[in-house]
Write a protein that holds these residues in place. Structure first.
Motif, PDB file in Angstrom:
ATOM      1  N   LEU A 119     -30.175  39.623 -52.671  1.00 52.21           N
ATOM      2  CA  LEU A 119     -30.485  38.761 -51.529  1.00 52.21           C
ATOM      3  C   LEU A 119     -31.636  37.803 -51.837  1.00 52.21           C
ATOM      4  CD1 LEU A 119     -30.157  41.423 -48.714  1.00 52.21           C
ATOM      5  CD2 LEU A 119     -28.771  39.352 -48.901  1.00 52.21           C
ATOM      6  N   ALA A 120     -32.534  38.217 -52.716  1.00 55.16           N
ATOM      7  CA  ALA A 120     -33.688  37.386 -53.055  1.00 55.16           C
ATOM      8  C   ALA A 120     -33.291  36.111 -53.794  1.00 55.16           C
ATOM      9  CB  ALA A 120     -34.682  38.189 -53.902  1.00 55.16           C
ATOM     10  N   LYS A 121     -32.049  36.042 -54.258  1.00 57.86           N
ATOM     11  CA  LYS A 121     -31.556  34.836 -54.923  1.00 57.86           C
ATOM     12  C   LYS A 121     -31.017  33.816 -53.917  1.00 57.86           C
ATOM     13  CE  LYS A 121     -29.140  35.478 -58.710  1.00 57.86           C
ATOM     14  NZ  LYS A 121     -28.055  36.014 -59.576  1.00 57.86           N
ATOM     15  N   ASP A 122     -31.199  34.087 -52.627  1.00 55.30           N
ATOM     16  CA  ASP A 122     -30.722  33.193 -51.565  1.00 55.30           C
ATOM     17  C   ASP A 122     -29.231  32.892 -51.708  1.00 55.30           C
ATOM     18  OD1 ASP A 122     -33.363  32.988 -50.614  1.00 55.30           O
ATOM     19  OD2 ASP A 122     -33.774  31.299 -51.937  1.00 55.30           O
ATOM     20  N   PRO A 123     -28.393  33.920 -51.828  1.00 56.70           N
ATOM     21  CA  PRO A 123     -26.981  33.660 -52.103  1.00 56.70           C
ATOM     22  C   PRO A 123     -26.226  33.164 -50.868  1.00 56.70           C
ATOM     23  CG  PRO A 123     -27.308  35.991 -51.742  1.00 56.70           C
ATOM     24  CD  PRO A 123     -28.677  35.362 -51.718  1.00 56.70           C
ATOM     25  N   ASP A 124     -25.188  32.394 -51.143  1.00 55.88           N
ATOM     26  CA  ASP A 124     -24.235  32.018 -50.100  1.00 55.88           C
ATOM     27  C   ASP A 124     -23.075  33.007 -50.057  1.00 55.88           C
ATOM     28  OD1 ASP A 124     -25.345  29.248 -49.359  1.00 55.88           O
ATOM     29  OD2 ASP A 124     -25.169  29.148 -51.539  1.00 55.88           O
ATOM     30  N   ILE A 125     -22.907  33.732 -51.155  1.00 57.76           N
ATOM     31  CA  ILE A 125     -21.854  34.733 -51.239  1.00 57.76           C
ATOM     32  C   ILE A 125     -22.368  35.914 -52.063  1.00 57.76           C
ATOM     33  CG2 ILE A 125     -20.805  33.531 -53.210  1.00 57.76           C
ATOM     34  CD1 ILE A 125     -18.075  34.527 -52.195  1.00 57.76           C
ATOM     35  N   LEU A 126     -22.114  37.108 -51.583  1.00 60.94           N
ATOM     36  CA  LEU A 126     -22.536  38.333 -52.256  1.00 60.94           C
ATOM     37  C   LEU A 126     -21.305  39.108 -52.701  1.00 60.94           C
ATOM     38  CD1 LEU A 126     -25.425  40.123 -50.286  1.00 60.94           C
ATOM     39  CD2 LEU A 126     -25.426  39.486 -52.696  1.00 60.94           C
ATOM     40  N   PHE A 127     -21.325  39.539 -53.950  1.00 54.92           N
ATOM     41  CA  PHE A 127     -20.258  40.374 -54.481  1.00 54.92           C
ATOM     42  C   PHE A 127     -20.779  41.804 -54.639  1.00 54.92           C
ATOM     43  CE2 PHE A 127     -19.380  36.105 -56.038  1.00 54.92           C
ATOM     44  CZ  PHE A 127     -18.028  35.959 -55.763  1.00 54.92           C
ATOM     45  N   PHE A 128     -19.987  42.770 -54.195  1.00 49.26           N
ATOM     46  CA  PHE A 128     -20.327  44.188 -54.349  1.00 49.26           C
ATOM     47  C   PHE A 128     -19.208  44.858 -55.144  1.00 49.26           C
ATOM     48  CE2 PHE A 128     -22.483  42.906 -50.479  1.00 49.26           C
ATOM     49  CZ  PHE A 128     -23.690  43.569 -50.521  1.00 49.26           C
ATOM     50  N   ASP A 129     -19.560  45.423 -56.295  1.00 51.73           N
ATOM     51  CA  ASP A 129     -18.569  46.109 -57.127  1.00 51.73           C
ATOM     52  C   ASP A 129     -18.698  47.609 -56.928  1.00 51.73           C
ATOM     53  OD1 ASP A 129     -16.691  46.834 -58.957  1.00 51.73           O
ATOM     54  OD2 ASP A 129     -17.784  46.150 -60.721  1.00 51.73           O
ATOM     55  N   GLU A 130     -17.906  48.135 -56.006  1.00 53.33           N
ATOM     56  CA  GLU A 130     -17.934  49.569 -55.678  1.00 53.33           C
ATOM     57  C   GLU A 130     -19.367  50.061 -55.516  1.00 53.33           C
ATOM     58  OE1 GLU A 130     -15.328  52.000 -58.023  1.00 53.33           O
ATOM     59  OE2 GLU A 130     -13.837  50.409 -58.211  1.00 53.33           O
ATOM     60  N   PRO A 131     -20.076  49.557 -54.531  1.00 51.59           N
ATOM     61  CA  PRO A 131     -21.521  49.800 -54.429  1.00 51.59           C
ATOM     62  C   PRO A 131     -21.909  51.240 -54.137  1.00 51.59           C
ATOM     63  CG  PRO A 131     -20.704  48.706 -52.449  1.00 51.59           C
ATOM     64  CD  PRO A 131     -19.582  48.670 -53.449  1.00 51.59           C
ATOM     65  N   THR A 132     -20.945  52.091 -53.771  1.00 51.48           N
ATOM     66  CA  THR A 132     -21.298  53.491 -53.491  1.00 51.48           C
ATOM     67  C   THR A 132     -20.677  54.462 -54.495  1.00 51.48           C
ATOM     68  OG1 THR A 132     -19.406  53.755 -51.974  1.00 51.48           O
ATOM     69  CG2 THR A 132     -21.484  53.015 -51.014  1.00 51.48           C
ATOM     70  N   SER A 133     -19.993  53.954 -55.523  1.00 51.28           N
ATOM     71  CA  SER A 133     -19.242  54.864 -56.397  1.00 51.28           C
ATOM     72  C   SER A 133     -20.142  55.762 -57.228  1.00 51.28           C
ATOM     73  CB  SER A 133     -18.313  54.066 -57.313  1.00 51.28           C
ATOM     74  OG  SER A 133     -19.063  53.286 -58.216  1.00 51.28           O
ATOM     75  N   ALA A 134     -21.394  55.338 -57.469  1.00 56.97           N
ATOM     76  CA  ALA A 134     -22.308  56.153 -58.281  1.00 56.97           C
ATOM     77  C   ALA A 134     -23.190  57.063 -57.434  1.00 56.97           C
ATOM     78  CB  ALA A 134     -23.181  55.240 -59.140  1.00 56.97           C
ATOM     79  N   LEU A 135     -22.919  57.116 -56.130  1.00 58.11           N
ATOM     80  CA  LEU A 135     -23.798  57.853 -55.220  1.00 58.11           C
ATOM     81  C   LEU A 135     -23.194  59.180 -54.800  1.00 58.11           C
ATOM     82  CD1 LEU A 135     -24.873  54.951 -52.825  1.00 58.11           C
ATOM     83  CD2 LEU A 135     -26.077  55.797 -54.843  1.00 58.11           C
ATOM     84  N   ASP A 136     -24.073  60.135 -54.540  1.00 53.03           N
ATOM     85  CA  ASP A 136     -23.627  61.369 -53.910  1.00 53.03           C
ATOM     86  C   ASP A 136     -23.120  61.048 -52.504  1.00 53.03           C
ATOM     87  OD1 ASP A 136     -24.439  62.846 -56.108  1.00 53.03           O
ATOM     88  OD2 ASP A 136     -26.454  63.152 -55.307  1.00 53.03           O
ATOM     89  N   PRO A 137     -22.164  61.826 -52.009  1.00 50.81           N
ATOM     90  CA  PRO A 137     -21.581  61.513 -50.699  1.00 50.81           C
ATOM     91  C   PRO A 137     -22.608  61.353 -49.583  1.00 50.81           C
ATOM     92  CG  PRO A 137     -20.274  63.178 -51.797  1.00 50.81           C
ATOM     93  CD  PRO A 137     -21.481  62.959 -52.655  1.00 50.81           C
ATOM     94  N   GLU A 138     -23.679  62.147 -49.598  1.00 50.74           N
ATOM     95  CA  GLU A 138     -24.643  62.061 -48.497  1.00 50.74           C
ATOM     96  C   GLU A 138     -25.454  60.770 -48.541  1.00 50.74           C
ATOM     97  OE1 GLU A 138     -26.711  64.804 -51.578  1.00 50.74           O
ATOM     98  OE2 GLU A 138     -24.681  64.428 -50.843  1.00 50.74           O
ATOM     99  N   LEU A 139     -25.472  60.081 -49.707  1.00 48.97           N
ATOM    100  CA  LEU A 139     -26.195  58.822 -49.817  1.00 48.97           C
ATOM    101  C   LEU A 139     -25.298  57.612 -49.562  1.00 48.97           C
ATOM    102  CD1 LEU A 139     -28.301  59.586 -53.017  1.00 48.97           C
ATOM    103  CD2 LEU A 139     -29.023  59.768 -50.632  1.00 48.97           C
ATOM    104  N   THR A 140     -23.996  57.827 -49.573  1.00 46.09           N
ATOM    105  CA  THR A 140     -23.056  56.719 -49.393  1.00 46.09           C
ATOM    106  C   THR A 140     -23.239  56.058 -48.037  1.00 46.09           C
ATOM    107  OG1 THR A 140     -21.404  57.635 -50.900  1.00 46.09           O
ATOM    108  CG2 THR A 140     -20.602  56.144 -49.208  1.00 46.09           C
TER     109      THR A 140
END
Length: 229
Positions: free
Chosen positions: A139-160
């Motif tokens: 977000l600090a790059k002032d984006p007009d579009i944000l891409f998320f590549d499976e942003p929760t796949s590396a997380l434990d279920p309780e952190l998802t």
């Protein structure tokens, strides 16, 4: 359109990963891309963000449009504090002065609920916190579009849940988002359009209501395991 991807094809050796993909994204639009592993979803994002070069086709951003990318595995700099991670691109790439970059970085860390961890290092944070730092950095790059590549796949279920809640909170910023995800309820809840990919092609697409009620047999089969949605 803020971004148009036209007739995108990509192969790795003899494996055709993307086969004539066409997607247009409007300002502020949220698109989720779902599908089984190996369907080409992450490769499509990597082409959109220049990490891979498509073999053919055209990727066209609206003039001046900027993007940010949030990876599966955070990709934070371990030797930098949380604040330094978020400030790095604005100072080094965008040439903002340090005081401005710091103030903006703190604003985004506050939105992520991490203002009190600005001086911590990535190794001192949970996976969910690290991913929220990665989102603040994008977000600090002032984006007009944000891409998320499976942003929760590396997380434990309780952190998802905490990360999905943060992503959902970004909708009020009216930044376009393209989210590759296996979280079907989340995709249904947040998206303007859901795209179902398999084997390098778009099998089905539509609004969440349309896609999750699709009469396409393959879509029904894929979503069958999520029949509680």
């Amino acid at each position: 359109m803020i971004l148009e991807m036209k007739h995108i094809k990509k192969s790795f050796d003899d494996l055709e990963v993307l086969k004539d993909i066409n997607i247009g994204i409007k300002p502020g639009e949220i698109i989720s891309i779902i599908g089984p592993s190996g369907s080409g979803k992450s490769t499509l994002l990597r082409c959109a963000t220049g990490l891979e070069t498509q073999d053919s086709g055209e990727i066209v951003y609206e003039d001046g449009a900027k993007f940010g990318l949030v990876f599966q595995n955070f990709n934070l700099f371990p030797h930098m504090s949380v604040l330094q991670n978020v400030m790095d691109a604005p100072v080094q790439v965008m040439k903002k002065d340090k005081e401005t970059a710091k103030a903006e970085a703190m604003k985004w860390l506050d939105k992520m609920g991490l203002a009190d961890r600005a001086d911590a290092y990535p190794c001192q944070l949970s996976g969910g916190m690290q991913q929220r730092v990665a989102i603040a950095r994008a977000l600090a790059k002032d984006p007009d579009i944000l891409f998320f590549d499976e942003p929760t796949s590396a997380l434990d279920p309780e952190l998802t849940g905490e990360v999905l809640k943060v992503i959902k909170s970004l909708a009020d910023l009216h930044i376009a988002m393209v989210i590759v995800t296996h979280e079907m309820a989340f995709a249904k809840d947040i998206s303007d359009e859901v795209i179902f990919m398999e084997k390098g092609v778009i099998v089905d697409r539509g609004t969440p209501d349309e896609l999750f009620a699709s009469d396409n047999p393959r879509t029904q089969e894929f979503l069958g395991r999520y029949n509680n949605i």
